[in-house]
Design an enzyme around this catalytic site. Sequence first.
Site, PDB file in Angstrom:
ATOM      1  N   CYS A  94       0.828  -1.211   0.000  1.00  0.00           N
ATOM      2  CA  CYS A  94       0.000   0.000   0.000  1.00  0.00           C
ATOM      3  C   CYS A  94       0.861   1.259   0.000  1.00  0.00           C
ATOM      4  O   CYS A  94       0.335   2.368  -0.077  1.00  0.00           O
ATOM      5  CB  CYS A  94      -0.932   0.007   1.198  1.00  0.00           C
ATOM      6  SG  CYS A  94      -1.661  -1.603   1.529  1.00  0.00           S
ATOM      7  N   HIS A 367      -8.950   4.021  -1.241  1.00  0.00           N
ATOM      8  CA  HIS A 367      -7.610   3.461  -1.083  1.00  0.00           C
ATOM      9  C   HIS A 367      -7.268   2.510  -2.227  1.00  0.00           C
ATOM     10  O   HIS A 367      -7.172   1.301  -2.033  1.00  0.00           O
ATOM     11  CB  HIS A 367      -7.525   2.762   0.275  1.00  0.00           C
ATOM     12  CG  HIS A 367      -6.182   2.187   0.603  1.00  0.00           C
ATOM     13  ND1 HIS A 367      -4.996   2.716   0.124  1.00  0.00           N
ATOM     14  CD2 HIS A 367      -5.833   1.116   1.372  1.00  0.00           C
ATOM     15  CE1 HIS A 367      -3.976   1.981   0.587  1.00  0.00           C
ATOM     16  NE2 HIS A 367      -4.460   1.016   1.331  1.00  0.00           N
TER      17      HIS A 367
END
Lengths: 421, 143
Positions: A94, A367
Amino acid sequence: MNKKRKLGRGVAMVGAGMSKFDMFTDRDSKDLFAEAFLQMGDSVDKGLDPNDIDALYIGNFTNDFFAHQSHWGAILSDSLGLIPKPATRVEGACASSALAFREGVFAIASGFYDVVLVGGVEDMSKGNTETVAEGLALAASPYERKAGFTFPGIFAAIATAYFEKYGASREDLMNITIKSHDNAPLNPKAQYQVTIREMMGAKIKRAKEKGGAVPDWSDEKDFLRDPIANPTIAWPLHLFDCCPISDGAACILLVGEEIAKHFTDEPLYVAGIGQASGRGLNAADDLTYFEATRSAAKEAYQMSGLTPADIQFAEVHDCFSIVELLHMEDLGFFEPGESYKAVADGLTRLDGPKPINTSGGLKCKGHPVGATGAAQLIEVWEQLRNKAGNRGVPIEGLRIGAAHNLGGTGGTCTFTILERR
Amino acid sequence: MVDRPISDYQFERFLEKEKLMGARCTACGTLFVPPRAICTQCHGSAMEWVETKGEGKLAAFTCIAIGPPAMIEEGYNRNNPYCTGAVELAEGPRVVARIEGVDTLRPETIKIGMPLKVAFLRRGTGEDLRIVLGFTPVDDCCG
Ligand SMILES: [Zn+2]
Protein backbone atom coordinates in the site's frame (compact mmCIF):
# COMPACT_ATOMS: atom_id res chain seq x y z
CA MET A 1 22.89 4.38 11.94
CA ASN A 2 21.90 7.88 13.05
CA LYS A 3 23.57 9.65 10.17
CA LYS A 4 21.79 12.84 9.16
CA ARG A 5 20.91 12.31 5.52
CA LYS A 6 20.50 14.96 2.87
CA LEU A 7 19.76 15.08 -0.84
CA GLY A 8 22.70 15.67 -3.15
CA ARG A 9 20.50 18.15 -5.01
CA GLY A 10 17.23 19.76 -3.93
CA VAL A 11 14.03 18.37 -5.44
CA ALA A 12 10.81 20.27 -6.13
CA MET A 13 7.25 19.19 -6.84
CA VAL A 14 5.82 21.29 -9.67
CA GLY A 15 2.75 19.41 -10.86
CA ALA A 16 0.12 16.99 -9.58
CA GLY A 17 -3.06 15.33 -10.80
CA MET A 18 -5.27 12.47 -9.76
CA SER A 19 -8.30 10.65 -11.01
CA LYS A 20 -11.52 10.49 -9.06
CA PHE A 21 -11.29 7.59 -6.61
CA ASP A 22 -14.21 5.20 -6.91
CA MET A 23 -15.22 1.72 -8.05
CA PHE A 24 -15.34 1.90 -11.84
CA THR A 25 -16.91 -0.82 -13.95
CA ASP A 26 -15.95 0.80 -17.24
CA ARG A 27 -12.39 2.06 -16.68
CA ASP A 28 -9.12 0.26 -16.01
CA SER A 29 -5.66 1.29 -14.78
CA LYS A 30 -4.59 2.69 -18.15
CA ASP A 31 -7.64 4.95 -18.34
CA LEU A 32 -7.25 6.17 -14.77
CA PHE A 33 -3.53 6.77 -15.06
CA ALA A 34 -4.04 8.72 -18.29
CA GLU A 35 -6.59 10.92 -16.52
CA ALA A 36 -4.19 11.60 -13.67
CA PHE A 37 -1.36 12.29 -16.13
CA LEU A 38 -3.40 14.79 -18.16
CA GLN A 39 -4.50 16.60 -15.01
CA MET A 40 -0.91 16.69 -13.82
CA GLY A 41 0.11 18.29 -17.12
CA ASP A 42 -2.64 20.89 -16.77
CA SER A 43 -1.54 21.68 -13.22
CA VAL A 44 1.94 22.81 -14.29
CA ASP A 45 1.50 26.59 -14.21
CA LYS A 46 3.98 27.40 -16.97
CA GLY A 47 3.20 24.30 -19.01
CA LEU A 48 4.82 20.90 -19.50
CA ASP A 49 6.19 19.46 -22.70
CA PRO A 50 5.86 15.67 -22.19
CA ASN A 51 9.07 15.25 -24.19
CA ASP A 52 10.93 16.86 -21.30
CA ILE A 53 10.05 13.99 -18.96
CA ASP A 54 13.24 11.98 -18.42
CA ALA A 55 11.87 8.92 -16.65
CA LEU A 56 8.86 7.40 -14.85
CA TYR A 57 8.52 5.61 -11.51
CA ILE A 58 5.10 4.05 -11.10
CA GLY A 59 3.80 2.50 -7.89
CA ASN A 60 1.55 -0.50 -8.29
CA PHE A 61 0.88 -3.21 -5.73
CA THR A 62 -0.58 -6.15 -7.51
CA ASN A 63 -2.13 -5.54 -10.87
CA ASP A 64 -0.76 -9.02 -11.59
CA PHE A 65 -3.29 -10.45 -9.16
CA PHE A 66 -6.19 -8.01 -9.48
CA ALA A 67 -6.17 -7.69 -13.28
CA HIS A 68 -3.84 -10.53 -14.41
CA GLN A 69 -1.54 -8.04 -16.09
CA SER A 70 2.01 -7.44 -15.01
CA HIS A 71 4.89 -5.24 -16.25
CA TRP A 72 2.89 -2.11 -15.53
CA GLY A 73 5.81 0.31 -15.87
CA ALA A 74 6.52 0.12 -19.59
CA ILE A 75 2.94 -0.60 -20.60
CA LEU A 76 1.57 2.45 -18.79
CA SER A 77 4.41 4.57 -20.14
CA ASP A 78 3.42 3.49 -23.65
CA SER A 79 -0.20 4.42 -23.01
CA LEU A 80 0.93 7.94 -22.14
CA GLY A 81 2.93 8.21 -25.36
CA LEU A 82 6.22 8.40 -23.47
CA ILE A 83 8.19 5.61 -25.19
CA PRO A 84 11.24 5.29 -25.01
CA LYS A 85 11.46 7.02 -21.60
CA PRO A 86 12.55 4.47 -19.02
CA ALA A 87 9.69 3.38 -16.78
CA THR A 88 10.14 1.44 -13.56
CA ARG A 89 7.38 -0.19 -11.55
CA VAL A 90 7.86 0.13 -7.80
CA GLU A 91 6.15 -2.21 -5.33
CA GLY A 92 5.79 -1.73 -1.58
CA ALA A 93 2.23 -2.93 -1.04
CA CYS A 94 0.00 0.00 0.00
CA ALA A 95 3.06 2.26 0.10
CA SER A 96 4.03 1.56 -3.53
CA SER A 97 3.64 5.09 -4.88
CA ALA A 98 5.28 6.74 -1.87
CA LEU A 99 8.26 4.56 -2.76
CA ALA A 100 7.93 5.59 -6.42
CA PHE A 101 8.00 9.22 -5.27
CA ARG A 102 11.11 8.50 -3.25
CA GLU A 103 12.84 6.80 -6.18
CA GLY A 104 12.03 9.82 -8.33
CA VAL A 105 13.47 12.14 -5.70
CA PHE A 106 16.70 10.14 -5.59
CA ALA A 107 16.96 9.98 -9.38
CA ILE A 108 16.86 13.78 -9.52
CA ALA A 109 18.99 14.31 -6.41
CA SER A 110 21.71 12.17 -7.98
CA GLY A 111 21.85 14.56 -10.91
CA PHE A 112 21.05 11.81 -13.40
CA TYR A 113 17.59 13.13 -14.34
CA ASP A 114 16.03 16.60 -14.19
CA VAL A 115 12.33 15.95 -14.78
CA VAL A 116 10.69 12.80 -13.45
CA LEU A 117 7.10 11.61 -13.43
CA VAL A 118 6.13 9.63 -10.32
CA GLY A 119 2.78 8.23 -9.34
CA GLY A 120 0.75 5.14 -8.81
CA VAL A 121 -2.33 3.26 -9.84
CA GLU A 122 -4.51 0.38 -8.73
CA ASP A 123 -7.55 -1.21 -10.29
CA MET A 124 -9.07 -3.36 -7.56
CA SER A 125 -12.81 -3.41 -7.90
CA LYS A 126 -13.35 -5.81 -10.78
CA GLY A 127 -13.13 -8.92 -8.60
CA ASN A 128 -15.48 -9.88 -5.77
CA THR A 129 -14.77 -8.89 -2.17
CA GLU A 130 -13.17 -12.25 -1.32
CA THR A 131 -10.75 -11.90 -4.22
CA VAL A 132 -9.78 -8.39 -3.19
CA ALA A 133 -9.28 -9.53 0.40
CA GLU A 134 -7.11 -12.39 -0.84
CA GLY A 135 -5.08 -9.97 -2.96
CA LEU A 136 -4.48 -7.59 -0.08
CA ALA A 137 -3.50 -10.44 2.20
CA LEU A 138 -0.60 -11.18 -0.16
CA ALA A 139 1.17 -8.32 1.63
CA ALA A 140 0.86 -9.94 5.07
CA SER A 141 3.57 -12.26 6.39
CA PRO A 142 3.27 -15.97 5.58
CA TYR A 143 2.82 -16.72 9.30
CA GLU A 144 -0.05 -14.27 9.59
CA ARG A 145 -1.75 -15.78 6.58
CA LYS A 146 -1.39 -19.34 7.89
CA ALA A 147 -2.98 -18.30 11.17
CA GLY A 148 -6.05 -17.17 9.22
CA PHE A 149 -5.40 -13.46 9.57
CA THR A 150 -7.07 -11.14 7.12
CA PHE A 151 -5.87 -7.57 6.61
CA PRO A 152 -8.59 -6.10 8.83
CA GLY A 153 -7.87 -8.92 11.29
CA ILE A 154 -4.24 -7.94 11.77
CA PHE A 155 -5.13 -4.34 12.55
CA ALA A 156 -8.01 -5.52 14.73
CA ALA A 157 -5.54 -7.53 16.82
CA ILE A 158 -3.33 -4.45 17.10
CA ALA A 159 -6.42 -2.55 18.30
CA THR A 160 -6.99 -5.03 21.14
CA ALA A 161 -3.39 -4.60 22.29
CA TYR A 162 -3.67 -0.79 22.13
CA PHE A 163 -7.02 -0.74 23.93
CA GLU A 164 -5.64 -2.97 26.67
CA LYS A 165 -2.53 -0.86 27.19
CA TYR A 166 -4.06 2.61 27.04
CA GLY A 167 -7.73 2.20 27.95
CA ALA A 168 -9.10 3.31 24.58
CA SER A 169 -12.21 1.67 23.16
CA ARG A 170 -14.29 1.23 20.05
CA GLU A 171 -16.01 4.53 20.85
CA ASP A 172 -12.69 6.30 20.29
CA LEU A 173 -12.34 4.75 16.84
CA MET A 174 -15.76 6.16 15.95
CA ASN A 175 -14.40 9.69 16.36
CA ILE A 176 -11.92 8.98 13.55
CA THR A 177 -14.61 7.64 11.25
CA ILE A 178 -16.92 10.59 11.89
CA LYS A 179 -14.10 13.07 11.21
CA SER A 180 -13.10 11.39 7.94
CA HIS A 181 -16.70 11.40 6.75
CA ASP A 182 -17.00 15.09 7.64
CA ASN A 183 -13.96 15.98 5.52
CA ALA A 184 -14.61 13.79 2.47
CA PRO A 185 -17.63 15.64 0.99
CA LEU A 186 -15.37 18.70 0.76
CA ASN A 187 -13.06 16.73 -1.56
CA PRO A 188 -14.50 16.23 -5.06
CA LYS A 189 -12.07 13.32 -5.70
CA ALA A 190 -13.23 11.36 -2.65
CA GLN A 191 -15.08 8.09 -3.08
CA TYR A 192 -17.59 8.87 -0.31
CA GLN A 193 -19.35 12.19 -0.59
CA VAL A 194 -21.55 11.90 2.49
CA THR A 195 -21.17 12.56 6.19
CA ILE A 196 -22.37 9.94 8.67
CA ARG A 197 -25.30 12.25 9.52
CA GLU A 198 -26.32 12.47 5.88
CA MET A 199 -26.11 8.70 5.58
CA MET A 200 -28.31 8.29 8.65
CA GLY A 201 -30.81 10.77 7.23
CA ALA A 202 -30.96 8.91 3.92
CA LYS A 203 -31.52 5.56 5.65
CA ILE A 204 -34.28 7.00 7.83
CA LYS A 205 -35.96 8.58 4.81
CA ARG A 206 -35.84 5.30 2.94
CA ALA A 207 -37.28 3.39 5.89
CA LYS A 208 -40.16 5.88 6.14
CA GLU A 209 -40.89 5.60 2.42
CA LYS A 210 -40.96 1.82 2.66
CA GLY A 211 -43.22 2.04 5.69
CA GLY A 212 -40.95 -0.25 7.74
CA ALA A 213 -39.44 0.25 11.16
CA VAL A 214 -37.75 3.65 11.27
CA PRO A 215 -34.35 3.63 13.04
CA ASP A 216 -34.15 6.00 16.01
CA TRP A 217 -30.40 6.61 16.23
CA SER A 218 -29.76 9.46 18.67
CA ASP A 219 -26.46 10.47 17.11
CA GLU A 220 -23.63 9.30 14.86
CA LYS A 221 -22.13 7.00 17.47
CA ASP A 222 -25.51 5.45 18.08
CA PHE A 223 -25.66 4.69 14.36
CA LEU A 224 -22.15 3.24 14.40
CA ARG A 225 -23.08 1.00 17.37
CA ASP A 226 -25.98 -0.48 15.37
CA PRO A 227 -24.84 -3.99 14.31
CA ILE A 228 -27.10 -3.90 11.25
CA ALA A 229 -25.81 -0.55 10.02
CA ASN A 230 -22.22 -1.25 11.02
CA PRO A 231 -21.53 -4.99 11.12
CA THR A 232 -18.42 -6.64 12.53
CA ILE A 233 -15.66 -7.36 10.03
CA ALA A 234 -12.90 -8.45 12.42
CA TRP A 235 -13.75 -7.63 16.01
CA PRO A 236 -13.24 -4.99 17.34
CA LEU A 237 -13.20 -3.47 13.85
CA HIS A 238 -16.48 -2.91 12.06
CA LEU A 239 -17.41 -1.94 8.52
CA PHE A 240 -17.02 1.79 9.19
CA ASP A 241 -13.50 1.27 10.56
CA CYS A 242 -12.34 -0.04 7.17
CA CYS A 243 -11.34 1.72 3.97
CA PRO A 244 -13.33 0.80 0.87
CA ILE A 245 -12.26 -1.06 -2.27
CA SER A 246 -11.19 1.60 -4.76
CA ASP A 247 -9.80 2.23 -8.20
CA GLY A 248 -7.71 5.29 -8.90
CA ALA A 249 -4.48 6.86 -10.08
CA ALA A 250 -2.25 9.73 -9.00
CA CYS A 251 0.55 11.46 -10.83
CA ILE A 252 3.23 13.95 -9.69
CA LEU A 253 5.93 15.89 -11.53
CA LEU A 254 9.30 16.26 -9.78
CA VAL A 255 12.16 18.43 -11.02
CA GLY A 256 15.58 19.62 -9.88
CA GLU A 257 15.24 22.49 -7.44
CA GLU A 258 17.22 24.96 -9.58
CA ILE A 259 14.87 24.57 -12.57
CA ALA A 260 11.62 24.53 -10.56
CA LYS A 261 10.75 28.13 -11.42
CA HIS A 262 10.71 27.21 -15.12
CA PHE A 263 7.55 25.27 -14.32
CA THR A 264 5.81 27.30 -11.63
CA ASP A 265 6.31 30.25 -9.32
CA GLU A 266 4.90 28.16 -6.47
CA PRO A 267 6.89 24.94 -6.27
CA LEU A 268 6.90 22.78 -3.17
CA TYR A 269 10.19 21.43 -1.92
CA VAL A 270 11.04 18.04 -0.46
CA ALA A 271 12.16 19.01 3.04
CA GLY A 272 12.41 15.53 4.53
CA ILE A 273 11.91 12.01 3.24
CA GLY A 274 12.13 8.82 5.29
CA GLN A 275 11.47 5.17 4.66
CA ALA A 276 11.88 2.13 6.88
CA SER A 277 10.97 -1.54 7.07
CA GLY A 278 9.25 -3.33 9.92
CA ARG A 279 8.28 -6.81 11.03
CA GLY A 280 4.94 -8.58 11.28
CA LEU A 281 2.83 -9.35 14.35
CA ASN A 282 5.01 -12.25 15.44
CA ALA A 283 8.27 -10.33 15.55
CA ALA A 284 7.55 -6.59 15.85
CA ASP A 285 9.05 -4.82 18.86
CA ASP A 286 5.62 -4.04 20.22
CA LEU A 287 2.02 -4.37 19.06
CA THR A 288 0.96 -0.86 20.05
CA TYR A 289 3.14 1.04 17.61
CA PHE A 290 4.65 0.66 14.13
CA GLU A 291 8.42 0.41 14.34
CA ALA A 292 8.86 1.27 10.65
CA THR A 293 6.83 4.47 11.00
CA ARG A 294 8.96 5.59 13.93
CA SER A 295 12.17 4.96 11.98
CA ALA A 296 10.90 6.63 8.81
CA ALA A 297 9.72 9.67 10.77
CA LYS A 298 13.03 9.98 12.56
CA GLU A 299 14.88 9.98 9.25
CA ALA A 300 12.61 12.65 7.73
CA TYR A 301 12.73 14.87 10.81
CA GLN A 302 16.52 14.63 11.01
CA MET A 303 16.94 15.44 7.33
CA SER A 304 14.59 18.43 7.48
CA GLY A 305 15.64 19.78 10.85
CA LEU A 306 11.91 19.99 11.63
CA THR A 307 10.04 18.61 14.63
CA PRO A 308 6.55 17.10 14.88
CA ALA A 309 5.27 20.47 16.13
CA ASP A 310 6.40 22.08 12.86
CA ILE A 311 4.13 19.84 10.77
CA GLN A 312 1.04 22.02 10.38
CA PHE A 313 -1.20 19.28 8.94
CA ALA A 314 -0.72 15.76 7.63
CA GLU A 315 -2.16 12.89 5.69
CA VAL A 316 -1.75 9.82 7.89
CA HIS A 317 -2.26 6.28 6.61
CA ASP A 318 -5.65 5.15 7.90
CA CYS A 319 -6.51 1.93 6.07
CA PHE A 320 -8.31 1.16 9.35
CA SER A 321 -9.37 3.68 11.99
CA ILE A 322 -7.06 2.25 14.66
CA VAL A 323 -4.07 2.77 12.38
CA GLU A 324 -4.55 6.55 12.29
CA LEU A 325 -4.41 6.60 16.11
CA LEU A 326 -1.16 4.63 16.35
CA HIS A 327 0.54 6.49 13.54
CA MET A 328 -0.16 9.93 14.98
CA GLU A 329 1.77 8.79 18.04
CA ASP A 330 4.56 7.19 16.00
CA LEU A 331 4.97 10.45 14.05
CA GLY A 332 5.33 12.35 17.32
CA PHE A 333 2.14 14.41 16.95
CA PHE A 334 0.92 13.05 20.29
CA GLU A 335 2.50 11.08 23.12
CA PRO A 336 1.97 7.29 23.14
CA GLY A 337 -1.50 6.56 24.46
CA GLU A 338 -2.68 10.14 23.98
CA SER A 339 -3.84 10.33 20.38
CA TYR A 340 -7.33 8.96 21.02
CA LYS A 341 -7.89 11.70 23.58
CA ALA A 342 -6.63 14.32 21.11
CA VAL A 343 -9.08 13.06 18.50
CA ALA A 344 -11.94 13.11 21.04
CA ASP A 345 -11.01 16.72 21.84
CA GLY A 346 -11.24 17.63 18.14
CA LEU A 347 -7.56 18.53 17.79
CA THR A 348 -7.27 16.69 14.45
CA ARG A 349 -10.43 18.05 12.87
CA LEU A 350 -10.18 20.39 9.89
CA ASP A 351 -10.57 23.42 12.17
CA GLY A 352 -8.33 21.99 14.90
CA PRO A 353 -4.69 22.84 15.61
CA LYS A 354 -3.39 19.67 13.84
CA PRO A 355 -5.71 18.73 10.98
CA ILE A 356 -5.26 15.09 9.96
CA ASN A 357 -6.55 13.56 6.73
CA THR A 358 -8.29 16.64 5.38
CA SER A 359 -8.80 14.65 2.15
CA GLY A 360 -11.15 12.28 3.96
CA GLY A 361 -8.30 9.83 4.43
CA LEU A 362 -8.13 6.37 2.98
CA LYS A 363 -11.38 5.64 4.78
CA CYS A 364 -13.42 8.08 2.70
CA LYS A 365 -11.24 9.38 -0.11
CA GLY A 366 -10.64 5.73 -1.05
CA HIS A 367 -7.61 3.46 -1.08
CA PRO A 368 -6.55 2.23 -4.53
CA VAL A 369 -3.44 0.87 -2.85
CA GLY A 370 -0.80 1.59 -5.49
CA ALA A 371 -2.05 5.18 -5.92
CA THR A 372 -2.46 6.06 -2.26
CA GLY A 373 1.00 7.34 -1.35
CA ALA A 374 1.09 9.76 -4.29
CA ALA A 375 -2.50 10.84 -3.68
CA GLN A 376 -1.64 11.68 -0.06
CA LEU A 377 1.16 13.93 -1.31
CA ILE A 378 -1.26 15.53 -3.76
CA GLU A 379 -3.50 16.50 -0.83
CA VAL A 380 -0.49 18.17 0.78
CA TRP A 381 0.21 19.91 -2.55
CA GLU A 382 -3.36 21.21 -2.83
CA GLN A 383 -3.36 22.45 0.76
CA LEU A 384 0.01 24.18 0.55
CA ARG A 385 -0.93 25.84 -2.77
CA ASN A 386 -4.34 26.96 -1.46
CA LYS A 387 -6.17 24.78 -3.98
CA ALA A 388 -8.11 22.71 -1.45
CA GLY A 389 -11.27 24.82 -1.62
CA ASN A 390 -13.68 24.35 1.28
CA ARG A 391 -11.41 21.84 2.97
CA GLY A 392 -8.49 24.27 3.03
CA VAL A 393 -6.69 24.15 6.37
CA PRO A 394 -7.63 27.41 8.13
CA ILE A 395 -4.17 28.04 9.55
CA GLU A 396 -2.54 31.38 8.78
CA GLY A 397 0.68 31.10 6.73
CA LEU A 398 0.38 27.43 5.82
CA ARG A 399 3.87 26.32 4.85
CA ILE A 400 4.66 22.76 5.95
CA GLY A 401 2.65 19.58 5.47
CA ALA A 402 3.49 15.89 5.45
CA ALA A 403 2.24 12.51 4.30
CA HIS A 404 2.69 9.16 6.00
CA ASN A 405 2.14 5.95 4.05
CA LEU A 406 2.15 2.37 5.30
CA GLY A 407 2.55 -0.80 3.26
CA GLY A 408 1.36 -4.25 4.23
CA THR A 409 0.91 -4.73 7.94
CA GLY A 410 3.66 -2.27 8.78
CA GLY A 411 6.42 -3.81 6.68
CA THR A 412 7.02 -0.62 4.69
CA CYS A 413 6.50 2.91 6.00
CA THR A 414 7.35 6.31 4.57
CA PHE A 415 7.14 9.85 5.88
CA THR A 416 7.54 12.74 3.47
CA ILE A 417 7.61 16.41 4.47
CA LEU A 418 6.83 19.05 1.83
CA GLU A 419 7.54 22.71 2.29
CA ARG A 420 6.55 25.93 0.61
CA ARG A 421 9.29 28.52 0.75
CA MET B 1 16.04 -34.49 14.84
CA VAL B 2 18.44 -31.76 15.89
CA ASP B 3 20.22 -32.15 12.57
CA ARG B 4 17.31 -30.78 10.57
CA PRO B 5 17.96 -27.57 8.64
CA ILE B 6 16.55 -24.40 10.15
CA SER B 7 13.56 -23.63 7.94
CA ASP B 8 9.83 -23.01 7.95
CA TYR B 9 9.43 -26.31 6.13
CA GLN B 10 11.03 -28.22 9.00
CA PHE B 11 9.10 -26.12 11.55
CA GLU B 12 5.91 -27.45 9.99
CA ARG B 13 7.20 -31.04 10.01
CA PHE B 14 7.72 -30.61 13.76
CA LEU B 15 4.15 -29.30 14.12
CA GLU B 16 3.00 -32.57 12.52
CA LYS B 17 4.84 -34.36 15.35
CA GLU B 18 3.01 -32.05 17.80
CA LYS B 19 6.12 -30.16 18.73
CA LEU B 20 6.34 -26.37 18.78
CA MET B 21 10.01 -25.83 17.97
CA GLY B 22 12.16 -22.75 17.80
CA ALA B 23 15.70 -21.95 16.73
CA ARG B 24 18.18 -20.68 19.29
CA CYS B 25 21.24 -18.68 18.32
CA THR B 26 24.22 -20.54 19.77
CA ALA B 27 26.22 -17.31 19.83
CA CYS B 28 23.90 -15.03 21.81
CA GLY B 29 21.15 -17.33 23.03
CA THR B 30 18.21 -15.51 21.41
CA LEU B 31 15.29 -17.82 20.66
CA PHE B 32 13.15 -17.51 17.52
CA VAL B 33 9.74 -19.10 17.00
CA PRO B 34 9.14 -19.65 14.10
CA PRO B 35 12.82 -20.33 13.41
CA ARG B 36 15.19 -17.96 11.68
CA ALA B 37 18.37 -18.99 9.90
CA ILE B 38 20.05 -15.69 10.74
CA CYS B 39 19.95 -14.12 14.20
CA THR B 40 18.38 -10.65 14.28
CA GLN B 41 20.38 -9.74 17.38
CA CYS B 42 23.95 -10.71 16.48
CA HIS B 43 23.59 -11.80 12.82
CA GLY B 44 25.07 -15.17 13.73
CA SER B 45 23.91 -18.18 11.75
CA ALA B 46 24.77 -21.08 14.05
CA MET B 47 21.28 -22.08 15.18
CA GLU B 48 20.01 -25.08 17.10
CA TRP B 49 16.50 -26.48 17.39
CA VAL B 50 14.86 -26.11 20.80
CA GLU B 51 11.45 -27.41 21.86
CA THR B 52 9.24 -24.87 23.62
CA LYS B 53 6.94 -25.72 26.51
CA GLY B 54 3.98 -24.66 24.37
CA GLU B 55 2.73 -22.29 27.03
CA GLY B 56 2.05 -18.60 26.75
CA LYS B 57 -0.40 -15.80 27.18
CA LEU B 58 -2.63 -13.91 24.79
CA ALA B 59 -1.02 -10.67 23.54
CA ALA B 60 -3.57 -9.58 20.92
CA PHE B 61 -6.49 -11.17 19.10
CA THR B 62 -9.40 -10.70 16.75
CA CYS B 63 -12.60 -12.57 15.98
CA ILE B 64 -12.94 -12.59 12.21
CA ALA B 65 -16.40 -12.50 10.67
CA ILE B 66 -15.28 -12.15 7.05
CA GLY B 67 -12.50 -14.66 6.42
CA PRO B 68 -10.42 -15.73 3.44
CA PRO B 69 -11.63 -18.58 1.20
CA ALA B 70 -9.70 -21.22 3.16
CA MET B 71 -11.46 -20.27 6.39
CA ILE B 72 -14.86 -20.06 4.74
CA GLU B 73 -14.24 -23.64 3.58
CA GLU B 74 -13.63 -24.61 7.19
CA GLY B 75 -17.16 -23.38 7.93
CA TYR B 76 -16.49 -19.97 9.38
CA ASN B 77 -18.71 -17.02 8.57
CA ARG B 78 -20.44 -13.99 10.06
CA ASN B 79 -22.51 -16.20 12.37
CA ASN B 80 -19.55 -18.39 13.25
CA PRO B 81 -16.45 -16.19 13.51
CA TYR B 82 -13.03 -17.61 14.30
CA CYS B 83 -10.43 -16.23 16.65
CA THR B 84 -6.81 -15.71 15.72
CA GLY B 85 -4.17 -13.85 17.66
CA ALA B 86 -0.63 -13.27 18.84
CA VAL B 87 0.64 -15.35 21.74
CA GLU B 88 3.60 -14.47 23.88
CA LEU B 89 5.39 -17.72 24.72
CA ALA B 90 6.75 -18.43 28.20
CA GLU B 91 10.22 -18.45 26.61
CA GLY B 92 9.73 -14.92 25.24
CA PRO B 93 9.04 -15.05 21.49
CA ARG B 94 5.66 -14.10 20.11
CA VAL B 95 3.86 -16.37 17.65
CA VAL B 96 0.71 -15.87 15.62
CA ALA B 97 -1.78 -18.69 15.92
CA ARG B 98 -5.41 -19.68 15.85
CA ILE B 99 -7.12 -19.35 19.23
CA GLU B 100 -9.57 -22.19 19.88
CA GLY B 101 -11.96 -22.84 22.76
CA VAL B 102 -13.06 -19.22 23.19
CA ASP B 103 -16.50 -17.66 22.65
CA THR B 104 -16.03 -15.85 19.34
CA LEU B 105 -19.58 -14.48 19.40
CA ARG B 106 -18.79 -12.77 22.72
CA PRO B 107 -15.26 -11.48 22.07
CA GLU B 108 -15.44 -9.24 25.14
CA THR B 109 -15.06 -12.42 27.20
CA ILE B 110 -11.65 -13.10 25.62
CA LYS B 111 -8.98 -11.40 27.69
CA ILE B 112 -5.52 -10.23 26.78
CA GLY B 113 -3.07 -11.86 29.16
CA MET B 114 -5.12 -15.05 29.54
CA PRO B 115 -2.92 -18.15 29.88
CA LEU B 116 -2.89 -20.43 26.85
CA LYS B 117 -1.55 -23.82 25.90
CA VAL B 118 -0.54 -24.99 22.45
CA ALA B 119 -3.03 -27.02 20.39
CA PHE B 120 -2.14 -28.76 17.15
CA LEU B 121 -5.22 -28.35 14.99
CA ARG B 122 -5.81 -31.02 12.35
CA ARG B 123 -7.41 -29.59 9.21
CA GLY B 124 -8.33 -31.38 6.01
CA THR B 125 -8.14 -35.11 5.38
CA GLY B 126 -5.97 -37.53 3.45
CA GLU B 127 -3.37 -35.80 1.32
CA ASP B 128 -4.80 -32.42 2.34
CA LEU B 129 -4.30 -33.09 6.05
CA ARG B 130 -2.28 -30.34 7.64
CA ILE B 131 -1.51 -29.21 11.15
CA VAL B 132 -2.32 -25.63 12.03
CA LEU B 133 -0.71 -23.99 15.03
CA GLY B 134 -3.33 -23.11 17.62
CA PHE B 135 -3.67 -22.27 21.30
CA THR B 136 -6.48 -22.86 23.78
CA PRO B 137 -7.19 -21.39 27.22
CA VAL B 138 -5.43 -23.42 29.92
CA ASP B 139 -8.64 -23.79 31.97
CA ASP B 140 -10.58 -25.32 29.09
CA CYS B 141 -7.82 -27.66 28.11
CA CYS B 142 -7.89 -31.32 28.94
CA GLY B 143 -4.43 -30.83 30.43
ZN1 LIG C 1 22.50 -14.19 18.03
